[in-house]
Scaffold this active site. Structure first.
Site, PDB file in Angstrom:
ATOM      1  N   TYR A  36      56.715  17.500 -17.313  1.00  0.00           N
ATOM      2  CA  TYR A  36      57.640  17.767 -18.420  1.00  0.00           C
ATOM      3  C   TYR A  36      58.989  18.250 -17.894  1.00  0.00           C
ATOM      4  O   TYR A  36      60.049  17.831 -18.374  1.00  0.00           O
ATOM      5  CB  TYR A  36      57.017  18.812 -19.340  1.00  0.00           C
ATOM      6  CG  TYR A  36      57.807  19.089 -20.596  1.00  0.00           C
ATOM      7  CD1 TYR A  36      57.819  18.171 -21.640  1.00  0.00           C
ATOM      8  CD2 TYR A  36      58.523  20.278 -20.742  1.00  0.00           C
ATOM      9  CE1 TYR A  36      58.537  18.432 -22.807  1.00  0.00           C
ATOM     10  CE2 TYR A  36      59.231  20.541 -21.898  1.00  0.00           C
ATOM     11  CZ  TYR A  36      59.238  19.620 -22.928  1.00  0.00           C
ATOM     12  OH  TYR A  36      59.949  19.879 -24.077  1.00  0.00           O
ATOM     13  N   TRP A  87      51.001  18.975 -15.817  1.00  0.00           N
ATOM     14  CA  TRP A  87      51.688  18.725 -17.094  1.00  0.00           C
ATOM     15  C   TRP A  87      53.052  19.391 -17.093  1.00  0.00           C
ATOM     16  O   TRP A  87      54.068  18.776 -17.450  1.00  0.00           O
ATOM     17  CB  TRP A  87      50.866  19.259 -18.268  1.00  0.00           C
ATOM     18  CG  TRP A  87      51.569  19.056 -19.585  1.00  0.00           C
ATOM     19  CD1 TRP A  87      51.502  17.961 -20.393  1.00  0.00           C
ATOM     20  CD2 TRP A  87      52.494  19.960 -20.225  1.00  0.00           C
ATOM     21  NE1 TRP A  87      52.303  18.132 -21.496  1.00  0.00           N
ATOM     22  CE2 TRP A  87      52.931  19.346 -21.421  1.00  0.00           C
ATOM     23  CE3 TRP A  87      52.985  21.242 -19.906  1.00  0.00           C
ATOM     24  CZ2 TRP A  87      53.828  19.957 -22.287  1.00  0.00           C
ATOM     25  CZ3 TRP A  87      53.893  21.839 -20.766  1.00  0.00           C
ATOM     26  CH2 TRP A  87      54.302  21.202 -21.944  1.00  0.00           C
ATOM     27  N   ASP A 114      48.803  15.395 -21.438  1.00  0.00           N
ATOM     28  CA  ASP A 114      49.347  15.954 -22.666  1.00  0.00           C
ATOM     29  C   ASP A 114      48.453  15.530 -23.830  1.00  0.00           C
ATOM     30  O   ASP A 114      48.304  14.342 -24.115  1.00  0.00           O
ATOM     31  CB  ASP A 114      50.777  15.439 -22.873  1.00  0.00           C
ATOM     32  CG  ASP A 114      51.432  16.021 -24.112  1.00  0.00           C
ATOM     33  OD1 ASP A 114      51.071  15.603 -25.226  1.00  0.00           O
ATOM     34  OD2 ASP A 114      52.313  16.898 -23.970  1.00  0.00           O
TER      35      ASP A 114
END
Length: 307
Positions: A239, A235, A255
């Site tokens: 990002y 994750w 997410d």
């Protein structure tokens, strides 16, 4: 790009393609800003900067008539104003072609209403990839507001106040990688393992092992090296790829806010495997799909969630 000098400041104008949703872009950045380092006030983005050893302040606002952002650079950093155009264009995603992106995302009934509601949505970047990664690690398993609070503590614990700075909301310099790696972060509000992850990352940047803010750095190698660090998972890397490495197809895997938003908009997509198969149709613009979904949640709840 146009540039004009006025005494101790230089103004440059950066063009973009319409539509351009400055309001929501600024709301995303402002909701995640580190207190004292960067600010969003009255539709203006502002922060103190250092460029090639020269300090100054940068302010960014939309032009009243033209399809441009107006950037004002004050202080000694103004001598590098032309060099600042590209990092600022990346930060505010000015190279994007929103109509081309919308033509793909609008084909999906799940995303079409979100694209119609904000057709000029951009993927928010960051002035500093280093700052962004620190913010991302800090934000693991805490709210957007909670992460901003801890970032403010980090700035005051390890950063430096700028003497004589005229704007209180941007009067702090974010700690350098070496400063953060060596700082005492005891009782700062994070679990010990997360503190260790932040400082291990800061050390890797300070030693040159992770050339995160180098323009010619290998993005794929950076993602592999980030993922190899304890405390940084898929994750976080997804990002960072969206916002710092500017990968338009990056996706922050697993997410929770995105997963819930997808399932709510299409109840047939409850299981992670079903969702993973579905988001393939959003390539090569999955990062924009993520921002549209986060923005949809923000509009529904009135609060920043996700990212």
């Amino acid at each position: 790009m146009q540039s004009t000098s006025h005494g101790n400041s230089t103004t440059i104008e950066l063009p973009f393609k319409r539509p351009f949703d400055w309001t929501r872009l600024l709301a995303f950045i402002g909701g995640r800003a580190a207190a004292g380092v960067e600010s969003v006030e009255g539709g203006v983005y502002r922060r103190a900067i250092e460029w090639h050893g020269d300090e100054g302040t940068v302010e960014v606002r939309p032009h009243e008539r033209k399809h441009r952002l107006v950037v004002t650079v004050d202080g000694d950093a103004q001598r590098h104003a032309d060099e600042l155009a590209e990092p600022l264009a990346r930060m505010f995603d000015l190279h994007a072609d929103p109509r081309r992106i919308a033509s793909v995302l609008s084909r999906d009934p799940l995303l079409a209403p979100l694209v119609d509601a904000s057709p000029g949505l951009r993927v928010p970047g960051a002035w500093s990839g280093f700052e962004l990664v620190v913010r991302t690690i800090v934000g693991q398993q805490v709210s957007v507001k909670g992460a901003s609070t801890i970032m403010g503590r980090i700035v005051q614990r390890a950063g430096r106040m700028i003497d004589g700075h005229s704007h209180e909301a941007t009067a702090w310099r974010f700690p350098t990688p070496a400063e953060l790696a060596a700082a005492d972060l005891d009782k700062i509000g994070m679990p010990t393992k997360r503190v260790e992850a932040v400082q291990r990352f800061a050390n890797a940047v300070s030693t040159g092992a992770l050339p995160l803010d180098e323009p010619d750095a290998d993005a794929e190698a950076l993602k592999r090296d980030l993922l190899a660090l304890p405390g940084i998972g898929p994750w976080t890397v997804g990002y960072i790829a969206m916002r710092a490495l500017r990968d338009p197809d990056a996706w922050p895997d697993a997410d929770l806010v995105l997963m819930q938003a997808i399932a709510r908009r299409n109840p047939a997509l409850l299981k992670p495997a079903q969702q993973r198969a579905h988001i393939e149709r959003w390539r090569p613009w999955r990062a924009y799909a993520a921002v549209h979904l986060w923005n949809g949640v923000a509009m529904e709840t009135g609060a920043a969630r996700g990212g």
